[in-house]
Scaffold this motif. Structure first.
Motif, mmCIF file in Angstrom:
data_model
loop_
_atom_site.group_PDB
_atom_site.id
_atom_site.type_symbol
_atom_site.label_atom_id
_atom_site.label_comp_id
_atom_site.label_asym_id
_atom_site.label_seq_id
_atom_site.Cartn_x
_atom_site.Cartn_y
_atom_site.Cartn_z
ATOM 1 N N SER A 1 0.827 -1.213 0.000
ATOM 2 C CA SER A 1 0.000 0.000 0.000
ATOM 3 C C SER A 1 0.854 1.252 0.000
ATOM 4 C CB SER A 1 -0.928 -0.002 1.227
ATOM 5 O OG SER A 1 -1.752 -1.140 1.245
ATOM 6 N N ASP A 2 2.049 1.152 -0.613
ATOM 7 C CA ASP A 2 2.969 2.283 -0.596
ATOM 8 C C ASP A 2 2.375 3.514 -1.285
ATOM 9 O OD1 ASP A 2 4.716 0.701 0.744
ATOM 10 O OD2 ASP A 2 6.183 0.514 -0.884
ATOM 11 N N GLY A 3 1.584 3.292 -2.324
ATOM 12 C CA GLY A 3 0.963 4.418 -3.020
ATOM 13 C C GLY A 3 0.042 5.205 -2.116
ATOM 14 N N TRP A 4 -0.772 4.494 -1.344
ATOM 15 C CA TRP A 4 -1.677 5.152 -0.395
ATOM 16 C C TRP A 4 -0.883 5.823 0.716
ATOM 17 C CZ3 TRP A 4 -6.340 6.213 -1.793
ATOM 18 C CH2 TRP A 4 -7.027 5.370 -2.668
ATOM 19 N N ALA A 5 0.198 5.186 1.161
ATOM 20 C CA ALA A 5 1.037 5.785 2.202
ATOM 21 C C ALA A 5 1.660 7.093 1.701
ATOM 22 C CB ALA A 5 2.136 4.806 2.615
ATOM 23 N N LEU A 6 2.095 7.097 0.453
ATOM 24 C CA LEU A 6 2.647 8.320 -0.136
ATOM 25 C C LEU A 6 1.593 9.413 -0.220
ATOM 26 C CD1 LEU A 6 4.831 6.813 -2.995
ATOM 27 C CD2 LEU A 6 5.665 8.122 -1.035
ATOM 28 N N LEU A 7 0.355 9.019 -0.535
ATOM 29 C CA LEU A 7 -0.734 10.002 -0.608
ATOM 30 C C LEU A 7 -0.994 10.627 0.756
ATOM 31 C CD1 LEU A 7 -3.000 11.406 -2.160
ATOM 32 C CD2 LEU A 7 -4.464 9.428 -1.669
ATOM 33 N N VAL A 8 -0.992 9.807 1.817
ATOM 34 C CA VAL A 8 -1.195 10.332 3.169
ATOM 35 C C VAL A 8 -0.087 11.302 3.533
ATOM 36 C CG1 VAL A 8 -1.278 9.720 5.626
ATOM 37 C CG2 VAL A 8 -2.511 8.331 3.962
ATOM 38 N N LEU A 9 1.164 10.962 3.184
ATOM 39 C CA LEU A 9 2.286 11.854 3.462
ATOM 40 C C LEU A 9 2.153 13.169 2.699
ATOM 41 C CD1 LEU A 9 5.667 9.888 3.638
ATOM 42 C CD2 LEU A 9 4.550 11.217 5.419
ATOM 43 N N ALA A 10 1.723 13.068 1.436
ATOM 44 C CA ALA A 10 1.558 14.273 0.621
ATOM 45 C C ALA A 10 0.483 15.183 1.209
ATOM 46 C CB ALA A 10 1.204 13.886 -0.815
ATOM 47 N N LEU A 11 -0.636 14.595 1.619
ATOM 48 C CA LEU A 11 -1.711 15.383 2.221
ATOM 49 C C LEU A 11 -1.260 16.003 3.534
ATOM 50 C CD1 LEU A 11 -4.795 13.069 1.542
ATOM 51 C CD2 LEU A 11 -4.208 15.223 0.399
ATOM 52 N N SER A 12 -0.414 15.279 4.267
ATOM 53 C CA SER A 12 0.126 15.823 5.509
ATOM 54 C C SER A 12 0.983 17.047 5.235
ATOM 55 C CB SER A 12 0.955 14.753 6.232
ATOM 56 O OG SER A 12 1.692 15.320 7.288
ATOM 57 N N GLY A 13 1.803 16.957 4.177
ATOM 58 C CA GLY A 13 2.640 18.094 3.827
ATOM 59 C C GLY A 13 1.833 19.310 3.423
ATOM 60 N N VAL A 14 0.747 19.089 2.678
ATOM 61 C CA VAL A 14 -0.121 20.196 2.270
ATOM 62 C C VAL A 14 -0.782 20.829 3.482
ATOM 63 C CG1 VAL A 14 -2.212 20.803 0.992
ATOM 64 C CG2 VAL A 14 -0.534 19.268 -0.038
ATOM 65 N N SER A 15 -1.320 19.997 4.381
ATOM 66 C CA SER A 15 -1.982 20.541 5.566
ATOM 67 C C SER A 15 -0.992 21.236 6.491
ATOM 68 C CB SER A 15 -2.721 19.421 6.317
ATOM 69 O OG SER A 15 -1.812 18.493 6.884
ATOM 70 N N ASP A 16 0.254 20.741 6.523
ATOM 71 C CA ASP A 16 1.288 21.367 7.338
ATOM 72 C C ASP A 16 1.549 22.789 6.863
ATOM 73 O OD1 ASP A 16 3.292 21.721 9.187
ATOM 74 O OD2 ASP A 16 4.803 20.692 8.016
#
Length: 202
Positions: free
Chosen positions: A45-60
């Protein structure tokens, strides 16, 4: 990243920046579960994990920007924001080290810095001071590490994309680790000065 402003803080809890920071905190266990699924017989599920990280960066980015623009800098936000940053870094370290993407020595170096900072916070509290605010170097270090980790995760595999991700991922990891410790040394110097001034005043 923690907002450094001289504006008046608010005690409001339900603000858009605080909601964004809380959402990032909720994403931490989700990210860790996604990245560790293959280790427990689940699908990759690395693709989904990358998406969560990306969304975290945007919200940060958004929570700090909106807090400043809308004058919604709050005491709770000053706690939630750096807590989310550190928990994401910790969960990523655990996941990538478990999967043997990150070497154990690098994880130990980054965790040792967190231990030093924890000791400094304890010393400050004993002298009646709040935890030190995140400085520019600390923000830059977090920025680099939050770019390094998803790139290193993406580097798993063969091909031009994975090779390129590995090159940039390790570059960001090196810069981030260096800045992380540099910021840590500045925290130690700051704490030493405060404690010396406090002792001299007594």
């Amino acid at each position: 990243m923690e907002v450094q402003e001289t504006r008046v803080q608010t005690d409001r809890v339900l603000t858009i920046p605080n909601i964004l920071s809380a959402a990032r905190l909720v994403g931490v266990p989700l990210f860790l579960w996604l990245i560790l699924r293959p280790e427990f017989g689940g699908p990759n599920s690395d693709g989904w994990a990358l998406l969560v990280l990306a969304l975290s960066g945007v919200s940060d980015y958004l929570d700090g920007k909106l807090a400043r623009r809308w004058n919604q800098i709050s005491s709770l936000g000053r706690l939630l924001d750096p807590a989310a940053d550190r928990l994401y870094i910790l969960s990523t370290l655990v996941g990538l080290t478990w999967r043997e993407i990150l070497p154990l020595w690098l994880t130990a170096v980054l965790l040792a810095r967190e231990l030093v900072l924890l000791v400094m916070v304890g010393i400050l509290r004993r002298h009646g001071y709040p935890p030190p605010q995140v400085n520019f170097l600390g923000k830059a270090a977090t920025f680099n590490l939050m770019y390094a980790f998803p790139l290193l995760l993406l580097s798993e595999g063969s091909g031009l994309l994975h090779t390129t991700a590995a090159i940039f991922g390790w570059a960001f990891a090196g810069w981030g680790t260096t800045l992380y410790w540099w910021a840590g040394v500045l925290y130690v110097v700051q704490v030493r000065r405060l404690v010396r001034a406090d002792t001299a005043a007594d």
